[in-house]
Design an enzyme around this catalytic site. Structure first.
Site, mmCIF file in Angstrom:
data_model
loop_
_atom_site.group_PDB
_atom_site.id
_atom_site.type_symbol
_atom_site.label_atom_id
_atom_site.label_comp_id
_atom_site.label_asym_id
_atom_site.label_seq_id
_atom_site.Cartn_x
_atom_site.Cartn_y
_atom_site.Cartn_z
ATOM 1 N N ASP A 141 -29.844 97.128 -51.079
ATOM 2 C CA ASP A 141 -30.904 96.195 -51.386
ATOM 3 C C ASP A 141 -31.387 95.930 -52.590
ATOM 4 O O ASP A 141 -31.587 95.008 -53.263
ATOM 5 C CB ASP A 141 -31.992 96.239 -50.184
ATOM 6 C CG ASP A 141 -31.166 95.616 -48.932
ATOM 7 O OD1 ASP A 141 -30.693 94.386 -49.026
ATOM 8 O OD2 ASP A 141 -31.495 95.930 -47.936
ATOM 9 N N GLU A 182 -37.127 98.227 -51.794
ATOM 10 C CA GLU A 182 -35.652 97.651 -51.970
ATOM 11 C C GLU A 182 -35.662 96.152 -52.325
ATOM 12 O O GLU A 182 -34.837 95.660 -52.193
ATOM 13 C CB GLU A 182 -34.836 97.939 -50.745
ATOM 14 C CG GLU A 182 -35.483 97.667 -49.443
ATOM 15 C CD GLU A 182 -34.517 97.762 -48.105
ATOM 16 O OE1 GLU A 182 -33.469 98.430 -48.101
ATOM 17 O OE2 GLU A 182 -35.052 97.553 -47.152
ATOM 18 N N HIS A 235 -30.339 97.873 -39.246
ATOM 19 C CA HIS A 235 -28.637 97.478 -39.467
ATOM 20 C C HIS A 235 -27.857 98.200 -38.486
ATOM 21 O O HIS A 235 -26.522 97.823 -38.491
ATOM 22 C CB HIS A 235 -28.319 97.913 -40.791
ATOM 23 C CG HIS A 235 -29.121 97.043 -41.961
ATOM 24 N ND1 HIS A 235 -28.815 95.641 -42.083
ATOM 25 C CD2 HIS A 235 -29.778 97.268 -42.976
ATOM 26 C CE1 HIS A 235 -29.545 94.979 -42.976
ATOM 27 N NE2 HIS A 235 -30.081 96.053 -43.533
ATOM 28 N N ARG A 251 -36.047 103.675 -38.181
ATOM 29 C CA ARG A 251 -36.012 102.801 -39.124
ATOM 30 C C ARG A 251 -36.142 101.509 -38.025
ATOM 31 O O ARG A 251 -35.177 101.083 -37.383
ATOM 32 C CB ARG A 251 -34.806 102.484 -40.123
ATOM 33 C CG ARG A 251 -35.012 101.424 -40.898
ATOM 34 C CD ARG A 251 -34.127 101.177 -42.133
ATOM 35 N NE ARG A 251 -32.804 100.850 -41.888
ATOM 36 C CZ ARG A 251 -32.033 100.712 -42.731
ATOM 37 N NH1 ARG A 251 -32.562 100.579 -44.233
ATOM 38 N NH2 ARG A 251 -30.959 100.181 -42.383
HETATM 39 C C1 3PY Z 1 -30.224 100.109 -48.356
HETATM 40 O O1 3PY Z 1 -29.538 100.681 -49.362
HETATM 41 O O2 3PY Z 1 -30.563 98.874 -48.746
HETATM 42 C C2 3PY Z 1 -30.689 100.354 -47.244
HETATM 43 O O3 3PY Z 1 -31.457 99.902 -46.611
HETATM 44 C C3 3PY Z 1 -30.025 101.902 -46.732
HETATM 45 O O4 3PY Z 1 -30.260 101.935 -45.556
HETATM 46 MG MG MG Z 2 -31.894 97.995 -47.204
#
Ligand code: 3PY
Ligand code: MG
Length: 252
Positions: free
Chosen positions: A173, A147, A46, A71
């Protein structure tokens, strides 16, 4: 091979604190690396960062005491190998849904005969040292992000995959997946229960657990619960928040 600060934190029984780079810039990478963090994560998922910028950012982090993590945008072996060759000492893989993806993560990040990582750690050798090849498999940290709903349902199995040192929770997420919206510091009981399930599963598996946080205070709260890789928000959010507050003060 140059040691990995995160492994040293864990050996000492303390939580590693990671900086997080959403801004694709070498100077801000260096500033975050000098902030007292144990490691710095370049966010290729992101963050406003591409692979070429990532290489410069990893070089900037090399000039600081912090260990470089990345990441990656997905479980794509090609990008994982690129980040490792560029000197990343830790990889965080988003949206891991199942054991197959976790195993693909492990395979791509270990050299044969354990895995399928191709040889060519050009910058890894410069950063890590001449004995990089001998120690890379054991020195690199791999965190699978939990997530998604399938990932949450499979968290115990994902944790059982050999070669994954732990999991990393993306609260936004995870909240979305549970129909509660992308909340950075969740208070919804269902999201908190999902996070607690992950914490207990990691503890039972004897593996590590991290979480992205909205502030240092939230990170400390999670560290007190046993989370041992915490991120006190990312550079862009922190810059935005501090500037907004200072501008407000300037206007009286
Ligand atoms: C989330 O909170 O989904 C993340 O990927 C944090 O970077
Ligand atoms: Mg995320």
């Amino acid at each position: 091979m140059r040691p990995n600060n995160v492994l040293e934190c864990w050996a000492q029984g303390r939580a590693a604190v990671s900086g997080w780079l959403a801004i694709g810039n070498t100077y801000s990478a260096e500033i975050v690396g000098c902030s007292g963090v144990d490691c710095v994560t370049v966010d290729l998922q992101h963050g406003m960062t591409d692979v070429q910028q990532m290489i410069g950012m990893l070089q900037a982090i090399s000039a600081t005491p912090a260990t470089p993590f990345v990441r990656v945008p997905s479980c794509d072996p090609a990008i994982m190998m690129k980040a490792l060759d560029a000197g990343a000492y830790g990889l965080i893989c988003p949206m891991v849904d199942n054991v197959q993806q976790a195993q693909a993560f492990v395979d791509a990040t270990h050299y044969p005969p354990t895995g399928t990582r191709s040889f060519g750690p050009t910058r890894g050798l410069l950063y890590g040292g001449a004995d990089y090849f001998k120690h890379a498999d054991q020195t690199i940290v791999r965190l699978a992000m939990i997530e998604t709903l399938p990932g949450l349902e499979a968290v115990e199995d994902i944790l059982a995959v050999e070669g994954i040192q732990g999991i990393f929770i993306g609260p936004a997420d995870l909240g979305l997946a549970l129909g509660k919206g992308p909340v950075g510091d969740p208070v919804d009981p269902d999201v908190l229960a999902a996070i607690e399930r992950c914490r207990q599963a990691a503890a039972k598996a004897g593996k590590h657990i991290g979480i992205f946080c909205t502030s240092g205070a939230v990170a400390a709260r999670y560290a007190a619960q046993g989370f041992d890789f915490v991120v006190p928000n990312h550079d862009a959010n922190l810059l935005k928040a501090v500037l907004a507050s200072e501008v407000q003060s300037a206007r009286g």
